[in-house]
Design an enzyme around this catalytic site. Structure first.
Site, short mmCIF file in Angstrom:
data_model
loop_
_atom_site.label_atom_id
_atom_site.label_comp_id
_atom_site.label_asym_id
_atom_site.label_seq_id
_atom_site.Cartn_x
_atom_site.Cartn_y
_atom_site.Cartn_z
N HIS A 62 5.25 -10.32 -1.66
CA HIS A 62 4.80 -8.99 -1.22
C HIS A 62 5.23 -8.66 0.21
O HIS A 62 5.92 -7.65 0.43
CB HIS A 62 3.28 -8.87 -1.42
N HIS A 87 2.04 -8.62 7.93
CA HIS A 87 1.04 -7.56 7.88
C HIS A 87 -0.29 -7.95 7.24
O HIS A 87 -1.31 -7.36 7.54
CB HIS A 87 1.61 -6.28 7.25
N GLU A 91 -5.70 -10.31 8.13
CA GLU A 91 -6.78 -9.93 7.24
C GLU A 91 -7.10 -11.01 6.21
O GLU A 91 -8.27 -11.26 5.91
CB GLU A 91 -6.44 -8.62 6.53
N ASP A 92 -6.05 -11.64 5.67
CA ASP A 92 -6.28 -12.52 4.52
C ASP A 92 -6.24 -14.01 4.81
O ASP A 92 -6.52 -14.81 3.93
CB ASP A 92 -5.24 -12.21 3.43
N ASP A 273 15.59 24.49 -13.56
CA ASP A 273 16.19 23.78 -12.42
C ASP A 273 15.82 22.31 -12.45
O ASP A 273 15.15 21.79 -11.57
CB ASP A 273 15.76 24.43 -11.10
#
Ligand code: MN
Length: 736
Positions: A62, A87, A91-92, A273
């Site tokens: 990821h 990133h 947090e993780d 279109d």
């Protein structure tokens, strides 16, 4: 359990993906960049080593993919690649922000901090989601890369949404369409915006998505044929220009075709279109415009253009930086087709948005301050406001993300871009909050217009202000820009707060006079009595004169004898009934007019009634009967809370007696205007003026005239006559 072989294969795959990222980044890398990226990659691999995605794949896929999107599809550089790789670690995983700062520096740490703060998914339309969005936009003022990486992150999550449980799919997809797609659009990331919209459709209406996707595939051959036929006659002419060029025929996005089918209620085959032809020329910056128009000339030599469909975003780029020349022409197959003419630089910016724009700007290739930076400044301004309610904020802001634009000019000829439907008042707030707050009207192309005038492309707008002017609730009905809306709300809130402070003082003074000791208890009783939700509301009403502080005397008797709310009329229907009862039969009616000597009454100062007005009498404690207009701002309050003190009142006959009325005249100033106005009043209609105050500023005339009239009919005649005076724009009655 994963076998050793499988683990080995996975390791190889991780390295393979990492190398692919490096290959794509290579053209942008300087000195030590590759080393720093490698370090970030190693930290990320180590930190996420135990983690897997919902699909079962190693988590590290990821961050690598997000970094790849940053490079390839947005055009970002090393700092962003490093930040994208890292990133999710703060947090993780156990890695802290200070470790990131130590190893990768302040810049990267700040970006990751921003990304961590805006993580999480919330329900659409909740204040939590709104807060999330606000945070996201706040990061704009810090570093735009936070948002760009966040968009890349979201794009990859949407691409891999298949493995998520259904409820999460819907949550993420709806948040994407609500926040990220419009944001990508506003930042000029057209390709990403379209893909996000398509993916949203895939998860919210899979059948429609697959149906359209299939049909696009099935019609590919015929489309290619059409394009080849179309290009054939102009190819040699274009060759003769001597610049290299490419011609593409790209179908519209699935989402936009779906939108059209739904909006126009037609089938896939009827969307005419489905695709546009794009001619991209590779020329130096200096001759871009000239060459684009040459190409336009060639195309329209062979195909008849629709004059209503010419869009020149080269002379005036969109505020998100988009530049292109669009025309719609009639093909030999008898079908209208849109042709987009642009240079390679323009195409790059159109596809990659902000970052590409920035790149060209740094190369000194951009002539003027771009609208995009102006937009970012606007966002910053909006965010700077104190305590805007987050949900309200999102609504105001989101409205602006999607809207089309209108281009107007200042008196000095400076171009301003506003949302389609913006009014003169929006323009005033665009210039400056103070100018907006005191905006009286505007001159558009030298003609006086009201505040709610809708701007048109090319209008030249001059704002007229008056120190006396201030915002009202009304204004919110005709401003469309988020900036104007939020500023007006702020000012009104502030005013309300101030009024409440003044009101509290009035109430407290009265309570002291009445020797009330427990204020809180008194407030409770008052709130119940007037049926109000908060003290602030109570104080505000007192300050605004909607509640007379003198009335507060009655609380004591109220609490002891009657109990709150007795005999009051609370809903609007009953109120109307009450009024019509008052106006109804003449029996035992209190006639005002002939009998005025007998009955002691006073005309309420809050609404200055005159004969002909619908009125009612109100028995006050000290001042006898007061006559109010039924349209008086205090009427509903008086009638609903003190029904028993209301008495009928009716103008018995009209007579030659003078009543004071106020007129406010607004117009463009000119020599002799004052003279003409007073002539109509005193000579033509023989009305006596009591006072007259005139203010002229910047060519606008504002006059308050107090005069004596006999009745409403008399006043109406006067009003109509005054409105006919040359230069007068508006005459209104005011009550004071
Ligand atoms: Mn992520």
């Amino acid at each position: 359990m994963i076998t050793t072989e499988a683990a080995e294969a996975e390791k190889k795959e991780i390295i393979r993906r990492y190398r692919r990222l490096l290959r794509k980044a290579k053209p942008f890398l300087k000195d030590n960049d590759a080393k720093i990226i490698k370090k970030a990659f190693n930290v990320s691999v180590e930190a996420h080593k135990e983690m897997r995605r919902k699909s079962g794949e190693p988590y590290i896929y990821h961050p690598i993919a997000v970094a790849e999107i940053c490079v390839e599809e947005i055009g970002l550089g090393t700092t962003s690649i490093v930040s994208a790789l890292l990133h999710d670690v703060v947090e993780d995983t156990d890695i802290t922000l200070s470790e990131i700062e130590r190893d990768f520096g302040k810049k990267v740490a700040r970006i990751i901090d921003g990304l961590t703060k805006i993580s999480g998914v919330f329900d659409t339309g909740t204040s939590q989601q709104a807060e999330n969005f606000r945070k996201l936009l706040l990061s704009l003022s810090d570093d735009l890369r936070v948002i760009l990486i966040k968009i890349a992150d979201r794009l990859h999550n949407m691409r891999t949404l298949d493995s998520m449980p259904r409820d999460k799919q819907l949550k993420i997809a709806s948040e994407t369409i609500f926040l990220y797609a419009p944001l990508a659009h506003r930042l000029g990331l057209y390709a990403i915006k379209s893909e996000l919209e398509d993916l949203n459709l895939k998860f919210t209406d899979g059948d429609a998505y697959r149906d359209i996707a299939n049909k696009i595939r099935q019609t590919k051959a015929s489309r290619t044929r059409f394009i080849n036929h179309f290009i054939h006659p102009i190819q040699s002419e274009l060759d003769r220009l001597g610049h290299s060029f490419t011609i593409k025929g790209r179908p519209k996005s699935i989402h936009s075709i779906w939108n059209k089918m739904k909006r126009q209620g037609v089938g896939f085959e009827e969307v005419y279109d489905l695709f546009a032809i794009r001619i991209i020329i590779d020329v130096p910056y200096e001759i871009e415009k000239e060459v684009c128009w040459k190409v336009y000339s060639i195309v329209t030599d062979y195909y008849r253009p629709n004059p209503d469909r010419l869009r020149d975003w080269i002379s005036t780029p969109k505020s998100n930086g988009y530049e292109s020349l669009h025309t719609t022409v009639m093909s030999r197959a008898g079908q209208w087709v849109e042709v987009q003419i642009r240079t390679k630089r323009m195409d790059d910016i159109a596809e990659k948005g902000y970052a590409a724009h920035w790149k060209y700007k740094e190369q000194g290739k951009n002539k003027s301050e771009s609208g995009l930076e102006e937009w970012i400044n606007t966002v910053r301004d909006t965010l700077d406001q104190a305590d805007a309610n987050a949900l309200e904020f999102v609504e105001d802001f989101q409205g602006n993300l999607f809207s089309e634009e209108v281009f107007v000019f200042t008196p000095a000829g400076e171009l301003k871009t506003l949302a389609q439907g913006a009014t003169a008042l929006d323009f005033a707030f665009e210039i400056h909050t103070e100018i907006g707050a005191h905006c009286l009207g505007a001159k558009v192309n030298n003609k006086l217009v009201p505040l709610n005038y809708k701007l048109k492309n090319g209008d030249q707008v001059e704002i007229l202000t008056s120190k006396k002017q201030k915002p009202s609730e009304d204004w919110l009905r005709f401003v469309v820009t988020g900036k104007a809306k939020s500023k007006i709300k702020d000012i009104l809130k502030e005013e309300r707060k101030q009024a409440a402070i003044d009101g509290r003082e009035l109430v407290e003074r009265k309570l002291k006079q009445l020797k009330v000791e427990n204020f809180e208890e008194a407030y409770n009783k008052l709130r119940a009595y007037y049926d109000l939700n908060s003290n602030t509301e109570l104080f505000f009403r007192v300050a605004k004169g909607l509640i007379d502080p003198k009335e507060l005397k009655t609380i004591e008797s109220l609490t002891k004898k009657k109990g709150p709310g007795k005999g009051r009329i609370s809903d609007g229907k009953t109120f109307k009934k009450e009024i019509s009862r008052l106006k109804g039969s003449d029996q035992d009616a209190l006639l005002i007019g002939e009998d005025m000597d007998i009955l002691d009454y006073k005309l309420a100062k809050c609404c200055n009634p005159i004969p002909g007005d619908d009125v009612f009498g109100f028995v006050t404690i000290n001042e006898g009967i007061k006559i109010h207009r039924t349209t008086c701002p205090n009427a509903k309050q008086l009638l609903s809370t003190h029904g028993s003190r209301v008495v009928k009142a009716k103008w018995n006959s009209q007579q030659e007696i003078a009543f004071l009325a106020g007129l406010r005249i607004i117009g463009t100033d000119r020599v002799g205007l004052m003279n003409d106005v007073t002539k109509v009043i005193s000579q033509d209609l023989k009305v006596n003026m009591r006072s007259i105050t005139i203010d002229t500023e910047d060519g606008i005339f504002e006059g308050d005239i107090k005069l004596y009239v006999n009745d409403t009919q008399h006043l109406d005649t006067l009003l109509k006559r005054l409105e006919k005076v040359a230069g007068v724009v508006n005459v209104t009655r005011f009550d004071q």
